[in-house]
Structures are given as structure tokens and as C-alpha cells.
Enzyme design. Structure first.
Site, PDB file in Angstrom:
ATOM      1  CB  THR A  25     -13.585  12.092  -7.507  1.00 57.74           C
ATOM      2  OG1 THR A  25     -14.112  13.015  -8.454  1.00 57.74           O
ATOM      3  CG2 THR A  25     -12.101  11.891  -7.781  1.00 57.74           C
ATOM      4  CD  GLN A 102     -19.873  15.941 -11.981  1.00 56.07           C
ATOM      5  OE1 GLN A 102     -18.799  15.484 -11.628  1.00 56.07           O
ATOM      6  NE2 GLN A 102     -20.643  16.656 -11.167  1.00 56.07           N
ATOM      7  CG  HIS A 178     -18.559  19.202 -11.865  1.00 53.86           C
ATOM      8  ND1 HIS A 178     -19.035  20.081 -10.912  1.00 53.86           N
ATOM      9  CD2 HIS A 178     -17.690  18.388 -11.202  1.00 53.86           C
ATOM     10  CE1 HIS A 178     -18.473  19.795  -9.742  1.00 53.86           C
ATOM     11  NE2 HIS A 178     -17.659  18.772  -9.894  1.00 53.86           N
ATOM     12  CG  ASN A 181     -18.310  20.655  -5.722  1.00 53.84           C
ATOM     13  OD1 ASN A 181     -19.069  21.314  -5.036  1.00 53.84           O
ATOM     14  ND2 ASN A 181     -18.482  19.362  -5.929  1.00 53.84           N
ATOM     15  CE1 TYR A 183     -12.100  20.523  -9.027  1.00 56.07           C
ATOM     16  CE2 TYR A 183     -14.385  20.006  -8.529  1.00 56.07           C
ATOM     17  CZ  TYR A 183     -13.040  19.817  -8.291  1.00 56.07           C
ATOM     18  OH  TYR A 183     -12.610  18.932  -7.330  1.00 56.07           O
ATOM     19  NE  ARG A 230     -23.400  17.580  -7.738  1.00 57.65           N
ATOM     20  CZ  ARG A 230     -22.627  17.049  -6.794  1.00 57.65           C
ATOM     21  NH1 ARG A 230     -21.315  17.088  -6.912  1.00 57.65           N
ATOM     22  NH2 ARG A 230     -23.142  16.460  -5.733  1.00 57.65           N
ATOM     23  CG  ASN A 238     -11.629  22.197  -5.127  1.00 56.91           C
ATOM     24  OD1 ASN A 238     -10.601  21.663  -4.716  1.00 56.91           O
ATOM     25  ND2 ASN A 238     -12.658  21.501  -5.561  1.00 56.91           N
ATOM     26  N   GLY A 320     -24.284  10.327  -1.984  1.00 60.77           N
ATOM     27  CA  GLY A 320     -22.890  10.090  -2.327  1.00 60.77           C
ATOM     28  C   GLY A 320     -22.289   8.990  -1.479  1.00 60.77           C
TER      29      GLY A 320
HETATM   30  C1  8OZ Z   1     -13.303  14.799  -4.326  1.00 57.04           C
HETATM   31  C2  8OZ Z   1     -12.008  14.624  -4.748  1.00 57.04           C
HETATM   32  C3  8OZ Z   1     -11.655  15.044  -6.010  1.00 57.04           C
HETATM   33  C4  8OZ Z   1     -12.587  15.649  -6.838  1.00 57.04           C
HETATM   34  C5  8OZ Z   1     -15.868  17.447  -6.762  1.00 57.04           C
HETATM   35  C6  8OZ Z   1     -14.973  16.153  -8.551  1.00 57.04           C
HETATM   36  O1  8OZ Z   1     -15.745  17.879  -5.621  1.00 57.04           O
HETATM   37  C7  8OZ Z   1     -14.903  16.461  -7.280  1.00 57.04           C
HETATM   38  C8  8OZ Z   1     -13.898  15.832  -6.385  1.00 57.04           C
HETATM   39  C9  8OZ Z   1     -14.240  15.394  -5.125  1.00 57.04           C
HETATM   40  O2  8OZ Z   1     -16.784  17.825  -7.492  1.00 57.04           O
END
Ligand code: 8OZ
Length: 366
Positions: A25, A102, A178, A181, A183, A230, A238, A320
Site C-alpha cells: 500500500t 490484489q 486478500h 491482515n 480485513y 493471500r 488490524n 515487500g
Molecule cells: C499498510 C498500510 C495500509 C494497508 C495490508 C493492505 O496490511 C494493507 C496495508 C498495509 O494488507
């Protein structure tokens, strides 16, 4: 012996090397979440497999306006965004590269200021994450979500499918869903977050239902051979609390997806961007649930990557931060050259500085 620098066919996609640019990102999309010429330059710099990546996985990209969680991240849900991405995929292909997008819905990791009409983020749950996001003006706490109604879920699944169709229209070689992480998809998978009492909550086969329906819809539209996934089984990113039976959850999730013949699975080992040994997990056992290409990520050094591919622990290694600071990371890995240092101040947002101005190695004198 197989090396990191050998070609590999994953599903329907031919790769020149096993070196992958991880999704990153960078918050540099134009107004309307439209990919732009600067982004095309950035990806093109990393696209030639002789010097860059065998495969690029793009930065996380919204499947719909409700799926956005950060300022200036790109989308793939309208014609203008498709046209913007088309310039990027053309630039990558012109250099002989391969690129998948992604596809991302952040769920509750969002803020009302980023969402249509100032609406609340949606999730599996109405409980807010203790997490921050980046909005106009800086970092702020994420907003309280509302739980998706059962009858709304098919619409979200359809948004993933439409985005996958738009990905092919935009010239991508495929997509990576995705599900990592913290989400939306992970918000359904983990029992630390998912508190639903409908068919999408409770036992493992219910919490994997949303992922399964997304993957079925996407593969029906574009084929399993152009679809990757992923996962991050133990990441705390998060505010994703640990699942009570993470090993069983993720193994069952992959077992259920076996009929879809996915091209690859991409696993973040440990805490995303942090400790690889953050929590115990048997990644080799997870891999035994999957027949396609196995992509690993998180803090891989050159030696670790060489060993992972040579020893058969992985088919592909995603880098990355090293790819942010080194457009010619592929060449540097091949030649065991020194790497440029990363400037953390220019990771998110801004322009060319810290984005397209990292130097490549000088080419050999004529
Ligand atoms: C860093 C900042 C904002 C989003 C992820 C899409 O961790 C992200 C992300 C990473 O998968």
C-alpha cells in the site's frame, strides 16, 4: 535443483523467476481512487524479470467504494479505474513482466470520511477494531462498523466477482484475493472477531463460507488458474485477535477450496511486517492442503529465500520493503549486491520521492 531464479508456471500464468513483488500500500492514487502515470512508472521499474520481479502483486485495491479504508488507495470498480490500470498492465507487459491485482475489501478497518455518504463500515460484526487508519489530515481511529445482514452478503460476493472481471478487462494476468491482515474476509474467518449467529458464523465451515463463496464466484468468472489467495493465519494486524483453533481453521479453509484449482496461495508467516515467530503455526501442514504454487512472505532475506526454494519449502518468495527501495531487486538478489535502505517517511502518500527515485545498480560499463 530448483532455484529462486528458475521459471515456473502457476495456473495459467508463466513466470520467468520465483521472485515476487509483494502487495504494498503506497497511497498515491489520483482523485476518484484512479491509478495514474506515476504508479505506472513505479510498477514498470520493477517489471522486467531480468532485473525485477517474476510476478508483481499490486497494492491492495478496492472492489467497491464501501471496501475502501485508507486515503488514496486505488479501486477497480469503474471504467476510469480500469483505464488507469490498463496503462499499468501495458507498461509491465511491455517489459516482459507479469502482474496480478490484489482485490481488497477492508470491512471494519475504515472511516466514515472515506465511505459513500459518510456511511459506517461493514463487517461480520458490529464491534469496532482497536486500530487506526489514514484519512485526510492524518491517522485516526477506525469507525464503528455495522454487521452485514445475511441478505447483503451475496452483493459483496458479487462485487469481488465484478472486480475480477474488470481485472481481466484491465489486462491483468490474474488476481490475488486478500484474505489476510484483519480485513473483511479475515473478519469472517476468525472466531475472535466473527460473532454472527447466521450461516456465516459459529463453526469453522460457517466462518469459511464467505471466503468460499468469494473464491467460487471469482474462479467461476476468471478461472482458478488466474486466481490466488493471500492468508495470514496468525497475524495480529488490524486488531485481528487469534482464532481459537487457527491450524484447523486455515487447513479446513484450504481443503474446502481444493476443487477450485487456485494458481497460488500466498502466506504471511507470523506477524505481518513483524516477528516471524509471533505465534506457533505449522505452515508445512497448511501447505499439504494445497496442490498449487506456494508463495511465502514476511522478512525473507536473500539466503532464506534461496533456501526456501532450493529446499522445496516454497515455490515463490514475495519481497515487500526490499522491492520498495530496490527497483532492481531481482538483479541484486542474483548478484548478491548490496540493497538500498528504505526511507520509512515516504511509504504512504506523496509523490515520486521515495517511490520512483530509488536508484538501480549502475549497468556494467561498455
Ligand atoms: C499498510 C498500510 C495500509 C494497508 C495490508 C493492505 O496490511 C494493507 C496495508 C498495509 O494488507
Amino acid at each position: 535443483m530448483t532455484t529462486l531464479f528458475d521459471p515456473l508456471r502457476i495456473g495459467e500464468i508463466d513466470l520467468a523467476t520465483r521472485i515476487v513483488m509483494a502487495p504494498l500500500t503506497r497511497n498515491r492514487a489520483s482523485p476518484g481512487q484512479v491509478p495514474n502515470a506515476l504508479m505506472a512508472e513505479y510498477y514498470a521499474q520493477r517489471a522486467d524479470p531480468a532485473t525485477g520481479a517474476g510476478l508483481i502483486v499490486t497494492e491492495a485495491t478496492q472492489i467497491c467504494p464501501e471496501g475502501q479504508g485508507y486515503l488514496d488507495t486505488p479501486g477497480l470498480h469503474n471504467a476510469e479505474q480500469v483505464a488507469g490500470w490498463r496503462r499499468i498492465t501495458d507498461a509491465v507487459h511491455a517489459r516482459g513482466g507479469r502482474i496480478v491485482v490484489q482485490l481488497w475489501h477492508v470491512g471494519r478497518i475504515s472511516h466514515v470520511s472515506l465511505l459513500p455518504g459518510g456511511q459506517a463500515p461493514v463487517s461480520s460484526t458490529a464491534r469496532a477494531a482497536k486500530s487506526k487508519t489514514y484519512i485526510a489530515g492524518g491517522f485516526d481511529d477506525v469507525s464503528a462498523p455495522r454487521a452485514l445482514r445475511t441478505d447483503e452478503i451475496p452483493g459483496v460476493v458479487a462485487a469481488y466477482r465484478r472486480a475480477a472481471e474488470r481485472a481481466l478487462e484491465a489486462g491483468f494476468d490474474g488476481v490475488e484475493i486478500h484474505a489476510a491482515n484483519g480485513y473483511l474476509i479475515e473478519q469472517f474467518l476468525r472466531d475472535s472477531i466473527n460473532d454472527r449467529s447466521d450461516g456465516y458464523g459459529g463453526p469453522i465451515e460457517n466462518r469459511t463460507r464467505f471466503l468460499r463463496e468469494v473464491m467460487q464466484a471469482v474462479t467461476r468468472a476468471i478461472g482458478g488458474g488466474r486466481t490466488g489467495l493471500r492468508l495470514s493465519p496468525v497475524t495480529p494486524a488490524n486488531d485481528a485477535g487469534p482464532d481459537s483453533h487457527a491450524q484447523a481453521l486455515y487447513e479446513q479453509a484450504l481443503a474446502e477450496l481444493a476443487p477450485l484449482d487456485l494458481a497460488f496461495v500466498h502466506v504471511v508467516e507470523g506477524a505481518t511486517g513483524g516477528a516471524r515467530d509471533f505465534a506457533p503455526f505449522d505452515y508445512a501442514a497448511l501447505r499439504r492442503r494445497f496442490k498449487g504454487a506456494w508463495m511465502v512472505n514476511n522478512g525473507y532475506s536473500r539466503q532464506m529465500a534461496l533456501d526456501a526454494v532450493a529446499g522445496g519449502a516454497a515455490d515463490l518468495v514475495a519481497f515487500g520493503k526490499p522491492f520498495i527501495a530496490n527497483p532492481d531487486l531481482g538483479r541484486r538478489l542474483r548478484e548478491d549486491a548490496a540493497l538500498n535502505a528504505l526511507d520509512p517517511a515516504t511509504l504512504y502518500g506523496g509523490g515520486a520521492k521515495g517511490y520512483t527515485d530509488y536508484p538501480a545498480l549502475a549497468t556494467a560499463a561498455a
